[in-house]
Write an enzyme that holds these catalytic residues in place. Structure first.
Site, short mmCIF file in Angstrom:
data_model
loop_
_atom_site.label_atom_id
_atom_site.label_comp_id
_atom_site.label_asym_id
_atom_site.label_seq_id
_atom_site.Cartn_x
_atom_site.Cartn_y
_atom_site.Cartn_z
N GLU A 34 8.48 1.58 4.73
CA GLU A 34 7.19 0.57 4.59
C GLU A 34 7.38 -0.53 5.25
O GLU A 34 8.26 -1.08 5.25
CB GLU A 34 7.15 0.49 2.93
CG GLU A 34 6.30 -0.68 2.60
CD GLU A 34 4.96 -0.51 3.07
OE1 GLU A 34 4.23 -1.41 3.33
OE2 GLU A 34 4.26 0.69 3.18
N ARG A 107 -5.13 -0.65 -9.39
CA ARG A 107 -4.66 0.22 -8.28
C ARG A 107 -3.05 -0.03 -8.38
O ARG A 107 -2.19 0.67 -7.82
CB ARG A 107 -5.07 -0.30 -6.81
CG ARG A 107 -6.47 0.15 -6.76
CD ARG A 107 -7.19 0.04 -5.37
NE ARG A 107 -6.54 0.85 -4.35
CZ ARG A 107 -6.94 1.71 -3.97
NH1 ARG A 107 -8.18 2.44 -4.41
NH2 ARG A 107 -6.32 2.75 -3.13
N TYR A 212 -16.33 -1.37 -14.07
CA TYR A 212 -15.76 -0.46 -15.00
C TYR A 212 -14.53 -1.07 -15.54
O TYR A 212 -13.99 -2.01 -14.92
CB TYR A 212 -15.42 0.94 -14.60
CG TYR A 212 -14.69 0.89 -13.22
CD1 TYR A 212 -13.32 1.22 -13.34
CD2 TYR A 212 -15.34 1.16 -12.05
CE1 TYR A 212 -12.70 1.14 -12.01
CE2 TYR A 212 -14.80 1.15 -10.97
CZ TYR A 212 -13.22 1.28 -10.95
OH TYR A 212 -12.58 1.31 -9.64
N ASP A 290 -5.46 8.52 4.29
CA ASP A 290 -6.47 7.53 5.17
C ASP A 290 -6.04 7.72 6.61
O ASP A 290 -6.98 7.62 7.43
CB ASP A 290 -6.38 6.26 4.70
CG ASP A 290 -7.27 6.08 3.44
OD1 ASP A 290 -8.05 6.76 3.01
OD2 ASP A 290 -7.31 4.72 2.96
#
Length: 413
Positions: A34, A107, A212, A290
């Site tokens: 990462e 998330r 939401y 993605d």
């Protein structure tokens, strides 16, 4: 090859973390790289439809879902100015219809759930991958500190601006779609009146707003999308302001304005897109999430597709004796048709959400009313084919025939 394959994963977002968790569950040797110094997810809410929830359940995360998630009752479509309800589609029937619930999550909570399943000894942070190459029967990732990592398979899970994708297929910038997306979270502690069991989708000319509950009902998530001809920032997301957000939605319904006026720590994203690819893999290197299929958020399936990718890829790589190249070939065969269809369907849905003229909006909204009369459980959703897919039923030994064509949703209707 009788030994288990060694895997390198470039990118520690939701897709990369999900793949690592699935590989570890299968006893695979894998290492994640990462580029940032800590796992973090920029953004706010994420919708986990039943097809995605089944992956999380397979990873043993049901208790975490119950603790951190929120199960909505329905999604309500509203007119941008007068607030008229155009459709109301149940979501609390998903367990009966699709076998599991529909969840809203923050998330950051989703990423943390997945990272908790990864062995810290299999992670290198602050690792900036600059290229990958195939090298005989292996692949090699090169990093900016001049370190290399060699493995049987290298997976690029490094997002829409993927270095791995560029290494495989050449640099080609994604296209700005003309949409800017603002995201913000409002704590329930400051505005408890905003929390409800309903997802609201306000559809207006050249834009829409979705709200939401997330974090177990302790916060309201806001996603507001507006069309603009330009994206000037070098980054794909930048800090914004409540004032800029309100300006983009001048004249919208007072309920929308009240919620936007309470937003703090507002960020904006330029929404970028690519056409579906015909190929993700070359020899021992492949793409995931993605990096392979960036998609607009209008079907709320970006994270879900990455979770599905990770589950199937891990299942294939764990097959004893299966050659790495054959595993990646089967991975493409299984995933390309589905992700391509989702990409194009999300693109088409965005056009339907943003119809510019009152006449076009009237025809669309009248269509919602007709669908509500005929099938209230599908009106406004049109996603049964997405939700009903069960990736956990995939068996590598079964070479299922994929759909013969990639077919987008119709724009009108």
């Amino acid at each position: 090859m009788n030994r288990k394959l060694r895997v390198g994963v470039i990118g520690g977002g939701i897709g990369g973390a999900a793949l690592m968790a699935s590989l570890r569950q299968r006893g695979m040797e894998a290492h994640l790289f990462e580029r940032t110094t800590a796992f973090r997810e920029v953004g706010a809410g994420v919708q986990m439809s039943p097809n995605a929830v089944k992956v999380l359940q397979a990873l043993g995360l049901q208790d975490a879902l119950n603790r951190l998630g929120y199960v909505p009752k329905a999604v309500i479509g509203r007119h941008w100015r007068n607030g008229r309800e155009n459709f109301r589609t149940p979501l609390d029937d998903c367990r009966r219809t699709f076998g599991t619930d529909y969840y809203h999550l923050h998330r950051a909570d989703l990423l943390a759930m997945l990272v908790d399943l990864i062995d810290p000894g299999q992670v290198t942070m602050n690792a900036h991958c600059i290229s990958v190459i195939n090298h005989g029967k292996t692949a090699v990732a090169h990093f900016s500190d001049h370190e290399d990592f060699e493995a049987d398979v290298i997976v690029g899970a490094d997002g829409v601006h993927s270095v791995v994708r560029d290494s495989l297929f050449g640099a080609e910038a994604p296209l700005f779609t003309g949409n800017i997306c603002w995201r913000a979270v409002i704590p329930a502690a400051t505005h408890p009146e905003f929390i409800s069991p309903f997802t609201e989708v306000w559809q207006g000319p050249n834009g829409h707003v979705v709200t939401y509950a997330i974090s177990g009902g302790n916060a309201l998530n806001i996603v507001a999308v507006s069309e603009t001809p330009h994206w000037m920032a070098e980054s794909w997301h930048v800090p914004s302001s409540r004032e800029e957000l309100l300006l983009a939605f001048t004249g919208w319904h007072p309920d929308v304005i009240r919620k936007l006026s309470a937003a703090q720590n507002v960020f904006k994203w330029g929404l970028f897109d690519r056409d579906p690819m015909a190929q993700w893999s070359i020899e021992h290197i492949t793409l995931l999430g993605d990096a392979a299929h960036p998609m607009l958020p209008f079907l709320a399936q970006g994270a879900a597709m990455a979770l599905e990718d990770g589950h199937i890829l891990a299942a294939l790589l764990a097959v004893p004796g299966l050659d790495a190249v054959d595993a990646l070939r089967q991975y493409e065969t299984e995933r390309l048709p589905r992700t391509g269809r989702v990409q194009l369907s999300a693109r088409a849905r965005g056009k339907r959400f943003h119809l510019p003229s009152p006449w076009q909006q009237f025809k669309r909204d009248f269509g919602y009313k007709l669908k509500t009369l005929l099938s209230p459980h599908t009106a406004g959703r049109d996603a049964h084919w997405v939700f009903s897919y069960d990736v956990t039923a995939f068996r590598p030994a079964e070479r299922r025939v994929p759909p013969s064509a990639v077919v987008p949703e119709p724009v009108n209707g």
